[in-house]
Design an enzyme around this catalytic site. Structure first.
Site, PDB file in Angstrom:
ATOM      1  N   ASP A 166      20.343  53.829   3.367  1.00 24.73           N
ATOM      2  CA  ASP A 166      20.542  53.573   1.942  1.00 24.73           C
ATOM      3  C   ASP A 166      21.397  54.701   1.372  1.00 24.73           C
ATOM      4  OD1 ASP A 166      18.860  55.779   1.659  1.00 24.73           O
ATOM      5  OD2 ASP A 166      17.759  54.883  -0.018  1.00 24.73           O
ATOM      6  N   LYS A 226      20.431  46.758   6.755  1.00 26.48           N
ATOM      7  CA  LYS A 226      19.516  47.643   6.036  1.00 26.48           C
ATOM      8  C   LYS A 226      18.193  46.935   5.755  1.00 26.48           C
ATOM      9  CE  LYS A 226      18.689  49.610   1.496  1.00 26.48           C
ATOM     10  NZ  LYS A 226      19.167  49.707   0.103  1.00 26.48           N
TER      11      LYS A 226
END
Length: 210
Positions: free
Chosen positions: A138, A119
């Protein structure tokens, strides 16, 4: 799998024409620190903290030399400050030692940095370097992707693979920003505003009764 993906993405682009990363940064190192700080915090809080941090430690070398407790004191408002301070300092040390003070622009190298997963690496690559090697997943991206039936999975890395298989590569960077904006403004986890949603027509999870 949803057949309206292109339409949904086009509609979201029209809805959020200025969609972009909401973390303030001036260079890849600034963005890396901000992204680490953003975990379980808000971008607004991070944006209040980072100016003080980079005033005290403007360069990577300054963080390398910093006292860990001093870093903790500055970033405390972002939460999890002990773990985050260690990650930031350890990242600085590795980048200083192995990459000549330049944040890598390669996925394999980025995920070798302490505290950096896919991420965070995707944020750095997409936002700082405009390189599309993956999709940021997310909590907003995960939730909305499941609502749209783009994935049924829970693991962020596996969700990312699902999204990469159905979304054109040219949209890999922007889709994260769009879904985050949509999650913050309309598709709230506790009370989604389906009646105000620009993509409600294409959402199999819509709360509006037809």
């Amino acid at each position: 799998m949803n057949k309206n993906i292109k339409t949904i993405i086009r509609t979201l682009k029209d809805t959020y024409p200025d969609s972009q990363c909401s973390l303030d940064y001036n260079n890849p190192w600034n963005l890396l620190v901000a992204t680490i700080l953003s975990a379980q915090s808000t971008d607004a809080t991070v944006n209040k903290v980072t100016p003080f941090y980079f005033k005290q430690y403007p360069a990577i070398e300054d963080t390398v030399k910093a006292n860990i407790t001093d870093i903790e004191d500055i970033i405390r408002p972002c939460g999890l400050y002990t773990r985050k301070a260690k990650s930031i300092r350890d990242c600085a040390i590795k980048i200083h030692k192995d990459y000549a003070n330049k944040v890598p622009n390669d996925m394999k190298q980025l995920v070798k940095l302490p505290g950096v997963g896919r991420k965070t690496a995707n944020v750095i690559l997409g936002v700082a370097y405009n390189i599309a090697l993956g999709i940021v997943v997310d909590t907003h991206v995960k939730r909305i992707s499941k609502l749209l039936a783009w994935t049924k999975l829970e693991n962020p890395d596996r969700i990312e693979k699902d999204l990469m298989n159905i979304i054109q590569k040219q949209d890999w960077i922007i889709i994260g920003h769009l879904l985050i904006d949509h999650g913050r403004n309309i598709c709230n986890a506790k009370k989604p505003l389906c009646k105000k949603c620009s993509i409600e027509l294409y959402c199999p999870s819509s709360k509006i009764k037809n």
